[in-house]
Design a protein around this motif. Structure first.
Motif, PDB file in Angstrom:
ATOM      1  N   SER A 143      11.035   5.670  -3.233  1.00  0.00           N
ATOM      2  CA  SER A 143      12.185   5.914  -2.646  1.00  0.00           C
ATOM      3  C   SER A 143      12.097   4.398  -1.875  1.00  0.00           C
ATOM      4  O   SER A 143      12.216   3.804  -1.467  1.00  0.00           O
ATOM      5  CB  SER A 143      12.454   7.221  -2.033  1.00  0.00           C
ATOM      6  OG  SER A 143      11.362   7.377  -1.156  1.00  0.00           O
ATOM      7  N   ASN A 144      10.119   4.721  -1.656  1.00  0.00           N
ATOM      8  CA  ASN A 144       9.955   3.231  -0.864  1.00  0.00           C
ATOM      9  C   ASN A 144       9.914   2.091  -1.223  1.00  0.00           C
ATOM     10  O   ASN A 144      10.632   1.035  -0.148  1.00  0.00           O
ATOM     11  CB  ASN A 144       8.476   3.291  -0.414  1.00  0.00           C
ATOM     12  CG  ASN A 144       8.150   4.456   0.671  1.00  0.00           C
ATOM     13  OD1 ASN A 144       7.111   3.134   1.388  1.00  0.00           O
ATOM     14  ND2 ASN A 144       8.110   5.734   0.183  1.00  0.00           N
ATOM     15  N   MET A 145      10.754   1.903  -2.812  1.00  0.00           N
ATOM     16  CA  MET A 145      11.094   0.481  -2.941  1.00  0.00           C
ATOM     17  C   MET A 145      12.147   0.189  -2.873  1.00  0.00           C
ATOM     18  O   MET A 145      12.381  -1.272  -3.206  1.00  0.00           O
ATOM     19  CB  MET A 145      10.351   0.403  -4.916  1.00  0.00           C
ATOM     20  CG  MET A 145       8.785   0.910  -5.418  1.00  0.00           C
ATOM     21  SD  MET A 145       7.649   0.189  -4.493  1.00  0.00           S
ATOM     22  CE  MET A 145       8.099  -1.537  -6.044  1.00  0.00           C
ATOM     23  N   VAL A 146      13.138   0.733  -2.971  1.00  0.00           N
ATOM     24  CA  VAL A 146      14.680   0.280  -2.888  1.00  0.00           C
ATOM     25  C   VAL A 146      14.737   1.036  -0.660  1.00  0.00           C
ATOM     26  O   VAL A 146      16.084  -0.384  -0.456  1.00  0.00           O
ATOM     27  CB  VAL A 146      15.232   1.341  -2.950  1.00  0.00           C
ATOM     28  CG1 VAL A 146      15.349   3.274  -2.784  1.00  0.00           C
ATOM     29  CG2 VAL A 146      16.708   0.644  -3.827  1.00  0.00           C
ATOM     30  N   THR A 202       0.127  -1.396  -0.008  1.00  0.00           N
ATOM     31  CA  THR A 202      -0.133   0.085  -0.018  1.00  0.00           C
ATOM     32  C   THR A 202       1.092   0.974   0.173  1.00  0.00           C
ATOM     33  O   THR A 202       0.691   2.770  -0.412  1.00  0.00           O
ATOM     34  CB  THR A 202      -0.805   0.020   1.418  1.00  0.00           C
ATOM     35  OG1 THR A 202      -2.219  -0.745   1.220  1.00  0.00           O
ATOM     36  CG2 THR A 202      -1.900   1.648   1.474  1.00  0.00           C
ATOM     37  N   ALA A 203       2.023   1.476   1.074  1.00  0.00           N
ATOM     38  CA  ALA A 203       2.264   2.763   0.642  1.00  0.00           C
ATOM     39  C   ALA A 203       3.479   3.024  -0.315  1.00  0.00           C
ATOM     40  O   ALA A 203       3.092   4.235  -0.765  1.00  0.00           O
ATOM     41  CB  ALA A 203       4.130   2.276   2.067  1.00  0.00           C
ATOM     42  N   PRO A 204       3.761   2.825  -1.313  1.00  0.00           N
ATOM     43  CA  PRO A 204       4.177   2.952  -2.522  1.00  0.00           C
ATOM     44  C   PRO A 204       3.022   4.020  -3.300  1.00  0.00           C
ATOM     45  O   PRO A 204       3.246   4.938  -4.122  1.00  0.00           O
ATOM     46  CB  PRO A 204       4.959   2.225  -3.352  1.00  0.00           C
ATOM     47  CG  PRO A 204       4.369   0.888  -2.707  1.00  0.00           C
ATOM     48  CD  PRO A 204       4.325   1.252  -1.626  1.00  0.00           C
ATOM     49  N   SER A 235      11.091  -2.613   2.301  1.00  0.00           N
ATOM     50  CA  SER A 235      11.797  -3.736   2.495  1.00  0.00           C
ATOM     51  C   SER A 235      11.500  -5.086   1.457  1.00  0.00           C
ATOM     52  O   SER A 235      11.783  -5.822   0.951  1.00  0.00           O
ATOM     53  CB  SER A 235      10.516  -4.521   3.997  1.00  0.00           C
ATOM     54  OG  SER A 235       9.251  -4.221   3.388  1.00  0.00           O
ATOM     55  N   THR A 236      11.009  -4.213   0.089  1.00  0.00           N
ATOM     56  CA  THR A 236      10.447  -4.307  -1.487  1.00  0.00           C
ATOM     57  C   THR A 236      12.132  -4.945  -1.951  1.00  0.00           C
ATOM     58  O   THR A 236      11.582  -6.497  -2.238  1.00  0.00           O
ATOM     59  CB  THR A 236      10.015  -3.654  -1.987  1.00  0.00           C
ATOM     60  OG1 THR A 236       8.726  -2.876  -1.483  1.00  0.00           O
ATOM     61  CG2 THR A 236       9.400  -4.106  -3.175  1.00  0.00           C
ATOM     62  N   ALA A 237      13.287  -4.329  -1.981  1.00  0.00           N
ATOM     63  CA  ALA A 237      13.931  -4.822  -2.071  1.00  0.00           C
ATOM     64  C   ALA A 237      14.990  -3.749  -2.617  1.00  0.00           C
ATOM     65  O   ALA A 237      15.243  -2.376  -1.652  1.00  0.00           O
ATOM     66  CB  ALA A 237      14.329  -4.247  -3.904  1.00  0.00           C
ATOM     67  N   LEU A 292       9.029  -9.454  10.046  1.00  0.00           N
ATOM     68  CA  LEU A 292       7.280  -9.159   8.507  1.00  0.00           C
ATOM     69  C   LEU A 292       7.613  -7.470   7.864  1.00  0.00           C
ATOM     70  O   LEU A 292       8.611  -6.673   8.844  1.00  0.00           O
ATOM     71  CB  LEU A 292       6.513  -8.173   9.550  1.00  0.00           C
ATOM     72  CG  LEU A 292       6.036 -10.061  10.275  1.00  0.00           C
ATOM     73  CD1 LEU A 292       4.614  -9.624  11.650  1.00  0.00           C
ATOM     74  CD2 LEU A 292       4.945 -10.930   9.658  1.00  0.00           C
ATOM     75  N   ARG A 293       7.206  -7.826   6.930  1.00  0.00           N
ATOM     76  CA  ARG A 293       8.381  -6.996   6.122  1.00  0.00           C
ATOM     77  C   ARG A 293       7.179  -5.739   5.699  1.00  0.00           C
ATOM     78  O   ARG A 293       8.339  -4.325   4.718  1.00  0.00           O
ATOM     79  CB  ARG A 293       7.532  -7.279   4.921  1.00  0.00           C
ATOM     80  CG  ARG A 293       8.204  -8.440   4.161  1.00  0.00           C
ATOM     81  CD  ARG A 293       9.037  -7.983   3.257  1.00  0.00           C
ATOM     82  NE  ARG A 293       7.797  -8.222   1.844  1.00  0.00           N
ATOM     83  CZ  ARG A 293       7.130  -7.778   0.526  1.00  0.00           C
ATOM     84  NH1 ARG A 293       8.286  -7.828  -0.060  1.00  0.00           N
ATOM     85  NH2 ARG A 293       5.898  -7.932   0.404  1.00  0.00           N
ATOM     86  N   VAL A 294       6.371  -5.033   7.047  1.00  0.00           N
ATOM     87  CA  VAL A 294       5.986  -3.824   6.940  1.00  0.00           C
ATOM     88  C   VAL A 294       6.881  -3.077   7.424  1.00  0.00           C
ATOM     89  O   VAL A 294       7.518  -2.709   7.938  1.00  0.00           O
ATOM     90  CB  VAL A 294       4.279  -3.877   7.716  1.00  0.00           C
ATOM     91  CG1 VAL A 294       4.833  -4.271   9.121  1.00  0.00           C
ATOM     92  CG2 VAL A 294       3.915  -2.110   7.695  1.00  0.00           C
ATOM     93  N   HIS A 295       6.929  -1.435   7.232  1.00  0.00           N
ATOM     94  CA  HIS A 295       8.003  -0.211   7.489  1.00  0.00           C
ATOM     95  C   HIS A 295       7.380   0.720   7.901  1.00  0.00           C
ATOM     96  O   HIS A 295       5.989   0.982   7.629  1.00  0.00           O
ATOM     97  CB  HIS A 295       9.239  -0.472   6.226  1.00  0.00           C
ATOM     98  CG  HIS A 295       8.911  -0.088   4.954  1.00  0.00           C
ATOM     99  ND1 HIS A 295       8.401   0.713   4.662  1.00  0.00           N
ATOM    100  CD2 HIS A 295       8.051  -1.195   3.810  1.00  0.00           C
ATOM    101  CE1 HIS A 295       7.747   1.126   2.845  1.00  0.00           C
ATOM    102  NE2 HIS A 295       8.012  -0.660   3.023  1.00  0.00           N
TER     103      HIS A 295
END
Length: 453
Positions: free
Chosen positions: A349-352, A154-156, A355-357, A283-286
């Motif tokens: 910037s959220n993508m890198v 959801t975040a990005p 926790s996505t990559a 857990l991946r949520v950041h």
């Protein structure tokens, strides 16, 4: 001969007696009462009848009356239902085993119905378990994993959806959120592994670098639109390609490419520049979801509480009238695209940094920019509506992964569901006709839920 009774009513008497000849004369009180009664009857006969005041319906009655009205909430909910029905039909048609039971449906209809229900219920059940909650989960990490995955996706989407929605409110169609997010992910990653900075400061600089990359890529079509009148749709589409090819080029450059790899992948972002995880390393949520909520509130405040937001909405409604009122349309166009670029850059910037990559790849941005267009349309280009739409899309993506793994349903079907939802919401007249919805009455205590989310 004179009349012995002067009150007998002789012709010579100038004051004849009142009343009938065989009754006693009426007194003054009786005459007054009779006159008053005649006046009241005359007034009743001539004055119009005033209708009795209509009883005001209760709040519960108003809610029930508007629940089946063509408002935003009802149309959105029914669009989800229609999309799931069409999705169920596609599941059945695409499954050879289930489809084979329909060849003898007239002989044994229960086989086709049971097979269809098993397939659809299992698929949507796994969609729910992967996005919201799994009743069979044991342990904190297993219970929170679906919500964690949903919020991570959801975040990005919140950032790119807000980018498109903000430009819409200013009268511009920003199709360049994909390119702006790509530039944001490039600069954020470069700052994340090239700058030797202490923790905290390193993360702040990397996030700001991502915002700067998006701002630069938004400024270019903004200034071209303001100065030359070049259409922002053409400019942003072309800049999407430029950003994509720039990403594939810079990944393989010395100092950027991972020295231990031969494929197109960059060095990993330092741990000091990564967004902290909210529920532990499992857990991946950041923290990007927190930034997304803050960005949603900031855009809402900008549009509804600030002078700049008023100018932005005025230019979006009528640029000529805004220019006549003394608003600089040129300046506003540039600011709109810069702010839109900042939001999209933060999404990239959220993508890198999340926790996505943790490194740059040619597909690191995925399709968050183009999905942001759908999110903005689904959210009616309102900030909090965009956030809810991004949450829905994040849930569909998170649940779609489990649906593919456990039910064997293609992940592309989730994309079909997203498209169907947007199609039905974009055509409220169709939904209204299918479900025979009444016209919304938003003026009554705002129970129609049609104005904003």
């Amino acid at each position: 001969m004179t009349n012995p009774n002067p009150e007998s009513g002789s012709p010579g008497n100038p004051n004849p007696p009142s009343g009938s000849p065989d009754k006693e004369p009426a007194t003054e009180a009786q005459a007054a009462q009779t006159a008053l009664g005649n006046t009241e009857r005359a007034g009743t006969a001539t004055s119009p009848k005033v209708p009795a005041p209509e009883a005001k319906p209760s709040l519960g009655r108003l809610f029930l009356d508007n629940l089946w009205a063509a408002n935003t909430f009802t149309v959105t909910l029914l669009s989800l239902v229609l999309a799931m029905i069409v999705g169920a039909i596609l599941m059945i048609v695409s499954d050879p085993e289930v489809l084979a039971t329909y060849s003898y449906i007239t002989a044994r209809p229960a086989d086709a119905l049971n097979a269809s229900w098993t397939l659809v219920s299992e698929a949507y059940g796994n969609l729910f378990k992967g996005a919201v909650f799994d009743p069979e989960a044991v342990g904190f990490q297993a219970v929170m994993s679906p919500i964690s995955e949903t919020l991570t996706y959801t975040a990005p989407l919140v950032f790119t959806g807000l980018s498109v929605a903000l430009a819409f409110r200013g009268g511009l169609f920003n199709i360049g959120a994909q390119g702006q997010a790509t530039m944001g992910v490039i600069l954020a990653a470069l700052a994340g592994f090239l700058l030797p900075l202490p923790p905290g400061l390193h993360l702040l600089v990397a996030v700001l670098a991502g915002a700067l990359g998006g701002a630069i890529w938004g400024f270019i079509p903004g200034i071209l639109k303001a100065r030359t009148g070049a259409h922002e749709v053409i400019n942003t589409i072309m800049l999407n390609y430029v950003a994509t090819y720039f990403l594939t080029w810079i990944i393989v450059q010395n100092g950027v490419q991972d020295p231990n790899r031969t494929d197109a992948i960059s060095r990993p972002v330092d741990g000091s520049a990564q967004l902290p995880r909210l529920l532990g390393d499992g857990l991946r949520v950041h923290a990007g979801i927190i930034l997304a909520v803050l960005a949603t509130w900031a855009v809402w405040w900008l549009l509804n509480r600030s002078t700049l937001g008023f100018e932005l909405r005025a230019v979006g409604a009528n640029p000529d009238a805004a220019r006549t009122a003394g608003i600089s349309v040129t300046r506003t166009y540039v600011l709109i695209m810069v702010f839109a670029g900042i939001l999209a850059g933060l999404g990239g910037s959220n993508m890198v940094l999340g926790s996505t990559a943790s490194a740059l790849t040619p597909l690191v941005v995925a399709q968050i920019g183009f999905d942001g267009i759908l999110v903005a349309l689904l959210g009616r280009v309102k900030p909090w509506g965009v956030a809810l739409a991004a949450l829905l899309f994040g849930a569909l993506q998170a649940g779609g992964n489990r649906m593919q793994s456990y039910s064997g349903i293609s992940l592309e079907l989730v994309t079909v569901l997203q498209a169907l939802i947007v199609i039905f919401i974009a055509a409220p007249a169709l939904v209204k006709a299918i479900f025979q919805l009444r016209a919304a009455r938003a003026a009554r205590l705002q129970t129609s839920l049609a104005k904003g989310w």
